[in-house]
Write a protein that holds these residues in place. Structure first.
Motif, PDB file in Angstrom:
ATOM      1  N   MET A 199       0.852  -1.192   0.000  1.00 40.68           N
ATOM      2  CA  MET A 199       0.000   0.000   0.000  1.00 40.68           C
ATOM      3  C   MET A 199       0.886   1.240   0.000  1.00 40.68           C
ATOM      4  SD  MET A 199      -2.926   1.100   2.726  1.00 40.68           S
ATOM      5  CE  MET A 199      -3.815   2.626   2.498  1.00 40.68           C
ATOM      6  N   ARG A 200       0.677   2.164  -0.978  1.00 42.40           N
ATOM      7  CA  ARG A 200       1.510   3.365  -1.100  1.00 42.40           C
ATOM      8  C   ARG A 200       0.911   4.496  -0.284  1.00 42.40           C
ATOM      9  NH1 ARG A 200       1.555   7.851  -4.328  1.00 42.40           N
ATOM     10  NH2 ARG A 200      -0.298   7.099  -5.422  1.00 42.40           N
ATOM     11  N   ALA A 201       1.778   5.137   0.476  1.00 42.02           N
ATOM     12  CA  ALA A 201       1.323   6.265   1.304  1.00 42.02           C
ATOM     13  C   ALA A 201       1.634   7.564   0.578  1.00 42.02           C
ATOM     14  CB  ALA A 201       2.014   6.243   2.667  1.00 42.02           C
ATOM     15  N   ASP A 202       0.646   8.381   0.363  1.00 43.42           N
ATOM     16  CA  ASP A 202       0.842   9.676  -0.288  1.00 43.42           C
ATOM     17  C   ASP A 202       1.531  10.639   0.672  1.00 43.42           C
ATOM     18  OD1 ASP A 202      -0.412   8.885  -2.631  1.00 43.42           O
ATOM     19  OD2 ASP A 202      -2.411   9.421  -1.835  1.00 43.42           O
ATOM     20  N   PRO A 203       2.434  11.480   0.153  1.00 39.54           N
ATOM     21  CA  PRO A 203       3.102  12.455   1.024  1.00 39.54           C
ATOM     22  C   PRO A 203       2.086  13.437   1.563  1.00 39.54           C
ATOM     23  CG  PRO A 203       3.532  12.938  -1.276  1.00 39.54           C
ATOM     24  CD  PRO A 203       2.832  11.621  -1.250  1.00 39.54           C
ATOM     25  N   PRO A 204       2.342  13.915   2.733  1.00 38.97           N
ATOM     26  CA  PRO A 204       1.418  14.890   3.312  1.00 38.97           C
ATOM     27  C   PRO A 204       1.352  16.148   2.459  1.00 38.97           C
ATOM     28  CG  PRO A 204       3.431  14.770   4.591  1.00 38.97           C
ATOM     29  CD  PRO A 204       3.476  13.639   3.612  1.00 38.97           C
ATOM     30  N   ALA A 205       0.199  16.822   2.541  1.00 37.49           N
ATOM     31  CA  ALA A 205       0.006  18.039   1.740  1.00 37.49           C
ATOM     32  C   ALA A 205       1.032  19.102   2.078  1.00 37.49           C
ATOM     33  CB  ALA A 205      -1.417  18.574   1.969  1.00 37.49           C
ATOM     34  N   SER A 206       1.467  19.158   3.301  1.00 36.54           N
ATOM     35  CA  SER A 206       2.458  20.163   3.701  1.00 36.54           C
ATOM     36  C   SER A 206       3.790  19.954   2.989  1.00 36.54           C
ATOM     37  CB  SER A 206       2.656  20.124   5.222  1.00 36.54           C
ATOM     38  OG  SER A 206       3.097  18.824   5.614  1.00 36.54           O
ATOM     39  N   ALA A 207       4.162  18.666   2.777  1.00 39.45           N
ATOM     40  CA  ALA A 207       5.424  18.372   2.078  1.00 39.45           C
ATOM     41  C   ALA A 207       5.337  18.792   0.623  1.00 39.45           C
ATOM     42  CB  ALA A 207       5.752  16.890   2.192  1.00 39.45           C
ATOM     43  N   GLU A 208       4.184  18.502  -0.018  1.00 38.55           N
ATOM     44  CA  GLU A 208       3.998  18.909  -1.412  1.00 38.55           C
ATOM     45  C   GLU A 208       4.077  20.420  -1.552  1.00 38.55           C
ATOM     46  OE1 GLU A 208       0.571  17.435  -3.358  1.00 38.55           O
ATOM     47  OE2 GLU A 208       1.075  15.324  -3.026  1.00 38.55           O
ATOM     48  N   ALA A 209       3.443  21.121  -0.627  1.00 30.54           N
ATOM     49  CA  ALA A 209       3.468  22.583  -0.673  1.00 30.54           C
ATOM     50  C   ALA A 209       4.884  23.111  -0.496  1.00 30.54           C
ATOM     51  CB  ALA A 209       2.543  23.140   0.413  1.00 30.54           C
TER      52      ALA A 209
ATOM     53  N   ARG B  79       6.789  22.511  -3.736  1.00 30.29           N
ATOM     54  CA  ARG B  79       6.301  23.438  -4.752  1.00 30.29           C
ATOM     55  C   ARG B  79       6.850  24.833  -4.508  1.00 30.29           C
ATOM     56  NH1 ARG B  79       1.634  21.525  -5.065  1.00 30.29           N
ATOM     57  NH2 ARG B  79       0.676  22.724  -3.361  1.00 30.29           N
ATOM     58  N   GLY B  80       6.863  25.269  -3.270  1.00 32.51           N
ATOM     59  CA  GLY B  80       7.409  26.579  -2.938  1.00 32.51           C
ATOM     60  C   GLY B  80       8.900  26.665  -3.230  1.00 32.51           C
ATOM     61  N   PHE B  81       9.623  25.549  -2.936  1.00 37.00           N
ATOM     62  CA  PHE B  81      11.059  25.514  -3.211  1.00 37.00           C
ATOM     63  C   PHE B  81      11.328  25.620  -4.710  1.00 37.00           C
ATOM     64  CE2 PHE B  81      14.719  22.898  -4.470  1.00 37.00           C
ATOM     65  CZ  PHE B  81      15.741  23.607  -3.836  1.00 37.00           C
ATOM     66  N   SER B  82      10.521  24.886  -5.510  1.00 40.04           N
ATOM     67  CA  SER B  82      10.704  24.910  -6.963  1.00 40.04           C
ATOM     68  C   SER B  82      10.457  26.309  -7.520  1.00 40.04           C
ATOM     69  CB  SER B  82       9.751  23.911  -7.630  1.00 40.04           C
ATOM     70  OG  SER B  82      10.009  22.599  -7.184  1.00 40.04           O
ATOM     71  N   VAL B  83       9.416  26.974  -7.026  1.00 40.77           N
ATOM     72  CA  VAL B  83       9.108  28.330  -7.498  1.00 40.77           C
ATOM     73  C   VAL B  83      10.242  29.279  -7.150  1.00 40.77           C
ATOM     74  CG1 VAL B  83       7.572  30.295  -7.170  1.00 40.77           C
ATOM     75  CG2 VAL B  83       6.623  27.998  -7.448  1.00 40.77           C
ATOM     76  N   ARG B  84      10.756  29.158  -5.919  1.00 32.19           N
ATOM     77  CA  ARG B  84      11.858  30.044  -5.503  1.00 32.19           C
ATOM     78  C   ARG B  84      13.124  29.773  -6.307  1.00 32.19           C
ATOM     79  NH1 ARG B  84       9.525  28.952  -0.433  1.00 32.19           N
ATOM     80  NH2 ARG B  84      11.029  27.261  -0.032  1.00 32.19           N
ATOM     81  N   LEU B  85      13.363  28.490  -6.633  1.00 41.39           N
ATOM     82  CA  LEU B  85      14.548  28.139  -7.419  1.00 41.39           C
ATOM     83  C   LEU B  85      14.468  28.731  -8.819  1.00 41.39           C
ATOM     84  CD1 LEU B  85      17.183  26.508  -7.486  1.00 41.39           C
ATOM     85  CD2 LEU B  85      15.862  24.558  -8.344  1.00 41.39           C
ATOM     86  N   VAL B  86      13.311  28.588  -9.446  1.00 38.34           N
ATOM     87  CA  VAL B  86      13.130  29.148 -10.787  1.00 38.34           C
ATOM     88  C   VAL B  86      13.222  30.673 -10.744  1.00 38.34           C
ATOM     89  CG1 VAL B  86      11.482  29.451 -12.672  1.00 38.34           C
ATOM     90  CG2 VAL B  86      11.763  27.203 -11.618  1.00 38.34           C
ATOM     91  N   ALA B  87      12.605  31.285  -9.750  1.00 38.07           N
ATOM     92  CA  ALA B  87      12.657  32.740  -9.632  1.00 38.07           C
ATOM     93  C   ALA B  87      14.082  33.227  -9.428  1.00 38.07           C
ATOM     94  CB  ALA B  87      11.767  33.202  -8.477  1.00 38.07           C
ATOM     95  N   ALA B  88      14.838  32.484  -8.610  1.00 37.68           N
ATOM     96  CA  ALA B  88      16.240  32.867  -8.371  1.00 37.68           C
ATOM     97  C   ALA B  88      17.056  32.762  -9.657  1.00 37.68           C
ATOM     98  CB  ALA B  88      16.839  31.978  -7.286  1.00 37.68           C
ATOM     99  N   ALA B  89      16.808  31.693 -10.455  1.00 36.94           N
ATOM    100  CA  ALA B  89      17.528  31.523 -11.714  1.00 36.94           C
ATOM    101  C   ALA B  89      17.195  32.649 -12.684  1.00 36.94           C
ATOM    102  CB  ALA B  89      17.187  30.167 -12.326  1.00 36.94           C
ATOM    103  N   VAL B  90      15.916  33.023 -12.749  1.00 33.16           N
ATOM    104  CA  VAL B  90      15.504  34.102 -13.643  1.00 33.16           C
ATOM    105  C   VAL B  90      16.129  35.422 -13.214  1.00 33.16           C
ATOM    106  CG1 VAL B  90      13.533  35.469 -14.421  1.00 33.16           C
ATOM    107  CG2 VAL B  90      13.355  32.980 -14.333  1.00 33.16           C
TER     108      VAL B  90
END
Length: 343
Positions: free
Chosen positions: A1-11, A14-25
């Motif tokens: 049985m696969r356990a989905d990551p908590p919503a807080s981890a996904e958020a 997602r926030g880290f990815s946005v900040r990484l892209v923004a920093a690169a830009v």
């Protein structure tokens, strides 16, 4: 049985990815802003470091600075087969301030690009001298570049220029430019672009040593490739278009450089016929306003091995004679400056 990551981890991811892209830009935009301010190759684009010219470097990248320099009203365009024509000597003979924009290893595509760049910055140029060698006889309508060439530096549109600034080598030049510009008296690349390659050739060995004399004495192939552009030569059409855009005040001189006699195509061969047809097409492209200085024929100088390094690179004494013919063509066209010598 696969356990989905908590919503807080996904958020969080997602926030880290946005900040990484923004920093690169932001980093990219910051670099482009710095590169534009520094203007690493002195293209005249917006800059904060107000220092004319460039540090010592090859003509491929120095051409952007030299070609826009308002100190010059006339230009020499070509490759190493016109490189020994000294702009200072033409200025002394005609009174016109010449800049040497020859770039070794280039063909008609790059050279026409350089000529158009010069004319874009000098719409009322007094003279344009173009050296047309065998590379101009290509049948490829794309006029492909012979070697890597920074066309983006001469581009008129901003998009091409900005893309060019993203190259790794340019990043290094931005840093070099800052250090160079901050010096009190930085060493500068020759403003008029003259580069005497004779010492470089001499460093390879005595031109009169038996092995090099023998290499110059090799005959042209008996059955050379006749496919030298056929009846239509794309470079001639491009040259005709360039001539048509010239100001009425701009004199145009087309130079066919000399080639050592023993390496020329033998009379009556397909290669000889193709070369003659190419020269005729190029000469016709600059007619009637342009002048032609033709050193490609069978002159006594072309049989003198002491005047050549190899089959197509001539030495200083022959360069002086070609300069005299160019100066005469310019005077015939009425292209002289206020400081021209008295008759």
């Amino acid at each position: 049985m696969r356990a989905d990551p908590p919503a807080s981890a996904e958020a969080a991811w997602r926030g880290f990815s946005v900040r990484l892209v923004a920093a690169a830009v932001l980093l990219l935009l910051g670099y482009l802003a710095l590169a534009l301010a520094v203007d690493p190759y002195d293209t005249g684009r917006p800059r904060l470091l107000d220092r004319d010219g460039v540090r010592p470097q090859g003509p491929r990248t120095a051409t952007a600075s030299r070609g826009r320099d308002p100190a010059y009203a006339a230009a020499i365009v070509g490759n190493s087969h016109i490189q020994l024509i000294k702009p200072a000597n033409l200025r002394e003979a005609t009174g016109l301030p010449f800049v040497q924009l020859a770039v070794p290893g280039t063909g008609p595509g790059e050279q026409l690009l350089i000529a158009n760049y010069f004319l874009r910055h000098h719409p009322r140029a007094r003279a344009l001298v173009i050296g047309a060698d065998s590379f101009w006889c290509t049948g490829d309508s794309a006029l492909p570049m012979q070697r890597p060439f920074p066309a983006w530096l001469l581009a008129e549109d901003w998009a091409s220029y900005l893309r060019g600034l993203l190259r790794v080598r340019v990043v290094g030049e931005v840093v070099n430019r800052i250090g160079w510009a901050l010096r009190t008296a930085p060493r500068r690349a020759a403003p008029d672009g003259y580069w005497d390659y004779e010492p470089d050739y001499l460093a390879l060995g005595d031109p009169d040593m038996p092995a090099r004399v023998a290499s110059r004495a090799k005959q042209a192939p008996a059955d050379p490739d006749p496919g030298e552009g056929g009846p239509d030569f794309p470079a001639a059409a491009s040259l005709r278009a360039l001539a048509g855009r010239l100001s009425p005040d701009t004199a145009l001189v087309l130079v066919f450089p000399p080639v050592f006699a023993a390496t020329k195509a033998r009379s009556g061969t397909p290669r000889a016929a193709a070369e003659a047809a190419c020269r005729a097409a190029l000469a016709g492209a600059v007619a009637p306003r342009g002048r032609v200085v033709d050193w490609s024929g069978d002159r006594p100088e072309s049989h003198d091995s002491s005047l050549f390094f190899d089959a197509s690179h001539y030495r200083q004494p022959l360069a002086r004679r070609i300069e005299a013919d160019i100066a005469a063509a310019l005077r015939e066209a009425g292209a002289t400056g206020t400081d021209a010598p008295r008759p």
